[in-house]
Design a protein around this motif. Structure first.
Motif, PDB file in Angstrom:
ATOM      1  N   LEU A  67     -33.316   5.682  -7.304  1.00 39.62           N
ATOM      2  CA  LEU A  67     -32.539   5.573  -5.856  1.00 39.62           C
ATOM      3  C   LEU A  67     -33.394   4.941  -4.978  1.00 39.62           C
ATOM      4  O   LEU A  67     -34.504   5.679  -4.593  1.00 39.62           O
ATOM      5  CB  LEU A  67     -31.929   6.971  -5.768  1.00 39.62           C
ATOM      6  N   VAL A  68     -33.339   4.111  -4.608  1.00 42.90           N
ATOM      7  CA  VAL A  68     -33.997   3.224  -3.610  1.00 42.90           C
ATOM      8  C   VAL A  68     -33.286   3.276  -1.938  1.00 42.90           C
ATOM      9  O   VAL A  68     -32.332   2.306  -1.973  1.00 42.90           O
ATOM     10  CB  VAL A  68     -34.477   1.901  -3.850  1.00 42.90           C
ATOM     11  N   ALA A  69     -33.713   4.116  -1.117  1.00 40.83           N
ATOM     12  CA  ALA A  69     -33.046   3.985   0.266  1.00 40.83           C
ATOM     13  C   ALA A  69     -33.722   3.211   1.175  1.00 40.83           C
ATOM     14  O   ALA A  69     -34.740   3.909   1.842  1.00 40.83           O
ATOM     15  CB  ALA A  69     -32.894   5.525   0.641  1.00 40.83           C
ATOM     16  N   GLY A  70     -33.576   2.083   1.196  1.00 37.16           N
ATOM     17  CA  GLY A  70     -34.034   1.028   2.121  1.00 37.16           C
ATOM     18  C   GLY A  70     -33.210   0.633   3.198  1.00 37.16           C
ATOM     19  O   GLY A  70     -32.307   1.637   3.640  1.00 37.16           O
ATOM     20  N   THR A  71     -33.087  -0.592   3.633  1.00 40.59           N
ATOM     21  CA  THR A  71     -32.084  -0.999   4.394  1.00 40.59           C
ATOM     22  C   THR A  71     -30.675  -0.383   4.070  1.00 40.59           C
ATOM     23  O   THR A  71     -29.829  -0.182   4.944  1.00 40.59           O
ATOM     24  CB  THR A  71     -32.182  -2.570   4.668  1.00 40.59           C
ATOM     25  N   GLY A  72     -30.375  -0.986   2.925  1.00 42.30           N
ATOM     26  CA  GLY A  72     -29.184  -0.329   2.059  1.00 42.30           C
ATOM     27  C   GLY A  72     -29.723   0.601   1.210  1.00 42.30           C
ATOM     28  O   GLY A  72     -30.936   0.778   0.650  1.00 42.30           O
ATOM     29  N   GLY A  73     -28.839   1.256   0.191  1.00 44.87           N
ATOM     30  CA  GLY A  73     -29.262   2.007  -0.796  1.00 44.87           C
ATOM     31  C   GLY A  73     -28.957   1.192  -2.229  1.00 44.87           C
ATOM     32  O   GLY A  73     -27.805   0.593  -2.470  1.00 44.87           O
ATOM     33  N   PHE A  74     -29.787   1.336  -3.175  1.00 40.87           N
ATOM     34  CA  PHE A  74     -29.937   0.563  -4.210  1.00 40.87           C
ATOM     35  C   PHE A  74     -30.077   1.465  -5.364  1.00 40.87           C
ATOM     36  O   PHE A  74     -30.915   2.280  -5.490  1.00 40.87           O
ATOM     37  CB  PHE A  74     -30.938  -0.461  -4.465  1.00 40.87           C
ATOM     38  N   LEU A  75     -29.369   1.741  -6.322  1.00 42.93           N
ATOM     39  CA  LEU A  75     -29.179   2.732  -7.497  1.00 42.93           C
ATOM     40  C   LEU A  75     -29.431   1.930  -8.967  1.00 42.93           C
ATOM     41  O   LEU A  75     -28.414   1.058  -8.968  1.00 42.93           O
ATOM     42  CB  LEU A  75     -28.162   3.441  -7.384  1.00 42.93           C
ATOM     43  N   VAL A  76     -30.377   2.166  -9.577  1.00 48.83           N
ATOM     44  CA  VAL A  76     -30.508   1.803 -11.022  1.00 48.83           C
ATOM     45  C   VAL A  76     -30.712   2.741 -12.045  1.00 48.83           C
ATOM     46  O   VAL A  76     -31.627   3.707 -11.718  1.00 48.83           O
ATOM     47  CB  VAL A  76     -31.641   0.682 -11.136  1.00 48.83           C
ATOM     48  N   ALA A  77     -29.937   2.822 -12.987  1.00 46.27           N
ATOM     49  CA  ALA A  77     -30.074   3.577 -14.138  1.00 46.27           C
ATOM     50  C   ALA A  77     -30.601   2.996 -15.381  1.00 46.27           C
ATOM     51  O   ALA A  77     -29.872   1.793 -15.792  1.00 46.27           O
ATOM     52  CB  ALA A  77     -29.075   4.455 -14.366  1.00 46.27           C
ATOM     53  N   ALA A  78     -31.324   3.375 -16.205  1.00 46.35           N
ATOM     54  CA  ALA A  78     -31.781   3.190 -17.619  1.00 46.35           C
ATOM     55  C   ALA A  78     -30.694   3.304 -18.559  1.00 46.35           C
ATOM     56  O   ALA A  78     -30.066   4.272 -18.679  1.00 46.35           O
ATOM     57  CB  ALA A  78     -33.060   3.455 -17.953  1.00 46.35           C
ATOM     58  N   ALA A  79     -30.526   2.184 -19.492  1.00 47.47           N
ATOM     59  CA  ALA A  79     -29.475   2.468 -20.466  1.00 47.47           C
ATOM     60  C   ALA A  79     -29.989   1.709 -21.643  1.00 47.47           C
ATOM     61  O   ALA A  79     -30.627   0.653 -21.802  1.00 47.47           O
ATOM     62  CB  ALA A  79     -27.992   1.705 -19.808  1.00 47.47           C
ATOM     63  N   GLN A 133     -21.537  -0.985   8.245  1.00 48.14           N
ATOM     64  CA  GLN A 133     -21.161  -2.402   7.613  1.00 48.14           C
ATOM     65  C   GLN A 133     -20.197  -2.816   6.515  1.00 48.14           C
ATOM     66  O   GLN A 133     -20.298  -3.522   5.871  1.00 48.14           O
ATOM     67  CB  GLN A 133     -22.437  -3.204   7.008  1.00 48.14           C
ATOM     68  N   GLY A 134     -19.237  -1.643   6.539  1.00 52.45           N
ATOM     69  CA  GLY A 134     -18.153  -1.566   5.674  1.00 52.45           C
ATOM     70  C   GLY A 134     -18.578  -0.848   4.314  1.00 52.45           C
ATOM     71  O   GLY A 134     -19.563  -0.022   4.568  1.00 52.45           O
ATOM     72  N   LYS A 135     -17.677  -0.291   3.662  1.00 48.23           N
ATOM     73  CA  LYS A 135     -17.816   0.428   2.574  1.00 48.23           C
ATOM     74  C   LYS A 135     -18.092  -0.387   1.468  1.00 48.23           C
ATOM     75  O   LYS A 135     -17.261  -1.328   1.002  1.00 48.23           O
ATOM     76  CB  LYS A 135     -16.746   1.604   2.401  1.00 48.23           C
ATOM     77  N   SER A 136     -18.958   0.323   0.270  1.00 48.79           N
ATOM     78  CA  SER A 136     -18.929  -0.461  -0.895  1.00 48.79           C
ATOM     79  C   SER A 136     -18.628   0.214  -2.210  1.00 48.79           C
ATOM     80  O   SER A 136     -17.247   0.501  -1.778  1.00 48.79           O
ATOM     81  CB  SER A 136     -20.576  -0.621  -1.226  1.00 48.79           C
ATOM     82  N   SER A 193     -30.974   1.256   7.956  1.00 48.44           N
ATOM     83  CA  SER A 193     -30.120   0.595   9.045  1.00 48.44           C
ATOM     84  C   SER A 193     -29.488   1.492   9.800  1.00 48.44           C
ATOM     85  O   SER A 193     -29.579   1.332  11.110  1.00 48.44           O
ATOM     86  CB  SER A 193     -29.569  -0.478   8.553  1.00 48.44           C
ATOM     87  N   ALA A 194     -28.583   2.449   9.258  1.00 54.18           N
ATOM     88  CA  ALA A 194     -27.668   3.189  10.050  1.00 54.18           C
ATOM     89  C   ALA A 194     -28.709   4.394  10.696  1.00 54.18           C
ATOM     90  O   ALA A 194     -28.767   4.564  11.877  1.00 54.18           O
ATOM     91  CB  ALA A 194     -26.835   3.999   9.187  1.00 54.18           C
ATOM     92  N   PHE A 195     -29.817   4.744   9.945  1.00 51.26           N
ATOM     93  CA  PHE A 195     -30.641   5.738  10.544  1.00 51.26           C
ATOM     94  C   PHE A 195     -31.524   5.086  11.608  1.00 51.26           C
ATOM     95  O   PHE A 195     -31.694   5.897  12.882  1.00 51.26           O
ATOM     96  CB  PHE A 195     -31.601   6.120   9.397  1.00 51.26           C
ATOM     97  N   ASP A 196     -31.938   3.972  11.353  1.00 48.11           N
ATOM     98  CA  ASP A 196     -32.917   3.212  12.433  1.00 48.11           C
ATOM     99  C   ASP A 196     -32.039   3.117  13.856  1.00 48.11           C
ATOM    100  O   ASP A 196     -32.310   3.034  14.673  1.00 48.11           O
ATOM    101  CB  ASP A 196     -33.376   2.100  12.024  1.00 48.11           C
ATOM    102  N   ILE A 208     -25.150   9.819   4.924  1.00 46.40           N
ATOM    103  CA  ILE A 208     -25.925   8.767   4.389  1.00 46.40           C
ATOM    104  C   ILE A 208     -26.238   9.406   2.852  1.00 46.40           C
ATOM    105  O   ILE A 208     -26.058   8.715   1.828  1.00 46.40           O
ATOM    106  CB  ILE A 208     -27.204   8.407   4.944  1.00 46.40           C
ATOM    107  N   CYS A 209     -26.707  10.612   2.913  1.00 50.82           N
ATOM    108  CA  CYS A 209     -26.950  11.108   1.422  1.00 50.82           C
ATOM    109  C   CYS A 209     -25.733  11.407   0.618  1.00 50.82           C
ATOM    110  O   CYS A 209     -25.862  11.370  -0.393  1.00 50.82           O
ATOM    111  CB  CYS A 209     -27.791  12.619   1.790  1.00 50.82           C
ATOM    112  N   MET A 210     -24.834  11.766   1.462  1.00 54.21           N
ATOM    113  CA  MET A 210     -23.505  12.108   0.633  1.00 54.21           C
ATOM    114  C   MET A 210     -22.645  10.797   0.072  1.00 54.21           C
ATOM    115  O   MET A 210     -22.288  10.797  -1.195  1.00 54.21           O
ATOM    116  CB  MET A 210     -22.400  12.968   1.643  1.00 54.21           C
ATOM    117  N   GLU A 211     -23.092   9.657   0.853  1.00 53.60           N
ATOM    118  CA  GLU A 211     -22.694   8.258   0.341  1.00 53.60           C
ATOM    119  C   GLU A 211     -23.483   8.094  -0.854  1.00 53.60           C
ATOM    120  O   GLU A 211     -23.120   7.422  -2.066  1.00 53.60           O
ATOM    121  CB  GLU A 211     -22.727   7.211   1.334  1.00 53.60           C
ATOM    122  N   LEU A 212     -24.674   8.203  -1.026  1.00 53.42           N
ATOM    123  CA  LEU A 212     -25.401   8.160  -2.035  1.00 53.42           C
ATOM    124  C   LEU A 212     -25.192   9.018  -3.168  1.00 53.42           C
ATOM    125  O   LEU A 212     -25.028   8.728  -4.340  1.00 53.42           O
ATOM    126  CB  LEU A 212     -27.115   8.405  -1.922  1.00 53.42           C
TER     127      LEU A 212
END
Length: 503
Positions: A253-265, A341-344, A298-301, A376-380
């Motif tokens: 879970l990368v919480a940068g400008t946006g949030g990016f989630l990557v899982a191994a499979a 910036q909208g919902k993903s 971006s929202a936090f800043d 922000i954490c709940m959206e993650l």
């Protein structure tokens, strides 16, 4: 063994020379920025990357007069496009991965959306490189007959170093041109996008040796000729590996400008929702599943810069952390929808906007800040729920600007209900490239061995959820989601329930 990692980002290129133990021997960084035009085009001169690459190699070679470089590993941003002629000379500036000039082409390809998703593991989206190539074919007829290869940034740099046109499947899986299951360029997709197979690089597995440093590149940089050069995989793939996300059930879970989630499979998940993306992993023969949240830092800043005093032009983040710490263990009263910036995922809605609800005269700046960070954490956490449907998660590793705060990390753990592991080494992408090289060169027998060698569990902080607080946050997360549903009755584009089996 000493391995030089070249990490090519959007705003800079870093070169880090590592011992096989993971110890840094030398480091050099060159910053740059793509050119953003008023009409939305985003481009960059390919010379920028070559200048940065040669400068880094010269600096490293000068520093290491007494040490040898045994191999070079390259990791990069993934979906920018550079057409080149038969001499490898760029025919135009690179169309960057953020550029959306291909959005109209993607729109016209939507009738083939199911076919594309079934073959590639990714729904039609302007971020992928194939439709950029289609744009060049249709909008730059002056280049017709001149284009020898379409290259991404990694492929361009690798060719400059070795003279070879080779790439790895992590980049192929970001193109909409590669069959994800077969890990080969797909004839049907190539015809659909108007690209020939001979205009693309030869596909290899990540960790493979692409070639060796040429005499010409050695002359330009001072590096010895003949050094093996390895394609370690795309930056997000390497970042996940560097955090320890290479076993199925682990998630980055990368919480940068946006949030990016990557899982191994280990395999392509069955019935993958179209709101998620499946790509090849930097672990040969394996996969990653991806999803994203549009706003985090971006929202936090935005809040910090508008509602906290600045000193010397900078936000006092220590004060902000102290304010959050004063409210630790409490669930704030206001509810925030963090959709600046909208919902993903899972229901894309570009029209959604941020909302602060439940504010009273007793609400102060600190509580509003905490409510925003909670949201922000709940959206993650909503994003993690998508992965739980298809994978059994056992471990979550976190990184990114928002995770520089231990208070926020604990809040995220309380909200997600998982133990979270935060690496103290910020170079997870370069570490992942190093690990891939060590396995590819048979220095390490497995990624587990490579991880223990260069990082290991001792280099990570662990945050455990407080169960009673997690239950309260679960209720608030459901309230947040219900508020969104009330305000946006149609919920945006429903991509979460449309599942397809990738074939």
């Amino acid at each position: 063994m000493n391995i030089l990692v070249i990490d090519i980002g959007t705003s800079s290129m870093r070169g880090i020379l590592y011992e096989e133990s993971g110890q840094e021997l030398a480091k050099h960084q060159v910053r740059y920025e793509p050119v953003k035009y008023p009409d939305g085009r985003i481009e960059q001169s390919p010379d920028t990357w070559i200048d940065a690459l040669e400068q880094i190699c010269r600096e490293i070679a000068a520093i290491l007069k007494e040490r040898k470089i045994d191999a070079i590993a390259v990791t990069s941003q993934r979906s920018s496009v550079i057409p080149v002629d038969s001499e490898g000379v760029p025919l135009m500036d690179a169309i960057m991965w953020q550029d959306r000039r291909n959005a109209g082409i993607c729109k016209r390809l939507e009738p083939c959306g199911n076919l594309i998703f079934d073959k590639t593991g990714a729904a039609i989206n302007p971020v992928f490189s194939g439709s950029r190539m289609t744009w060049i074919v249709r909008k730059r007829p002056d280049l017709s007959g001149k284009i020898f290869k379409y290259l991404n940034v990694a492929e361009y740099v690798l060719h400059r170093m070795t003279g070879e046109y080779r790439t790895d499947v992590t980049y192929g899986s970001r193109s909409h041109l590669m069959n994800l299951r077969e890990r080969k360029w797909d004839k049907v997709l190539l015809n659909l996008f108007g690209v020939r197979a001979d205009q693309l690089c030869e596909l290899m597995e990540p960790g493979s040796i692409v070639g060796t440093v040429t005499m010409q590149f050695a002359k330009e940089t001072g590096l010895p000729a003949g050094i093996p050069v390895i394609s370690a995989g795309g930056d997000q793939q390497c970042a996940a590996v560097g955090q320890g996300v290479f076993r199925e059930g682990t998630l980055s879970l990368v919480a940068g400008t946006g949030g990016f989630l990557v899982a191994a499979a280990d395999e392509i998940p069955a019935d993958l929702p179209r709101s998620m993306i499946c790509n090849c992993s930097s672990v040969p023969g394996h996969y990653i599943v991806e999803a994203n949240v549009l706003t985090c830092c971006s929202a936090f800043d935005w809040y910090c810069k508008n509602f906290y005093d600045w000193e010397d032009g900078r936000v006092d983040y220590e004060r902000i952390n102290r304010d959050l710490l004063q409210l630790d263990g409490q669930v704030s009263t206001p509810t925030v929808l963090p959709y600046f910036q909208g919902k993903s995922m899972p229901r894309w809605n570009p029209e959604a906007r941020a909302i602060f609800d439940g504010i009273s005269l007793s609400t102060d700046r600190k509580e509003l800040l905490k409510a925003l960070v909670e949201s922000i954490c709940m959206e993650l956490r909503n994003g993690i729920g998508l992965f739980e449907t298809h994978l059994e998660l056992s471990r979550i590793c976190i990184s990114g600007g928002l995770t520089n705060s231990s208070v926020i990390n604990q809040m995220l753990s309380d909200i997600c209900g998982y133990r979270l592991y935060h690496s103290q080494n910020s170079e997870s992408t370069s570490i992942g490239a190093l690990m891939t090289a060590l396995v590819g060169l048979d220095v390490c027998a497995s990624y587990e061995e490579a991880f223990e060698r260069v990082s290991g569990e001792n280099g990570q902080e662990c945050y455990s959820p407080r169960e009673a607080l997690h239950e309260k946050y679960e209720q608030k997360r459901l309230e947040m989601n219900r508020l969104y549903d009330r305000l946006y009755a149609d919920g945006g584009e429903d991509t979460g329930n449309d599942t397809r089996r990738v074939s």
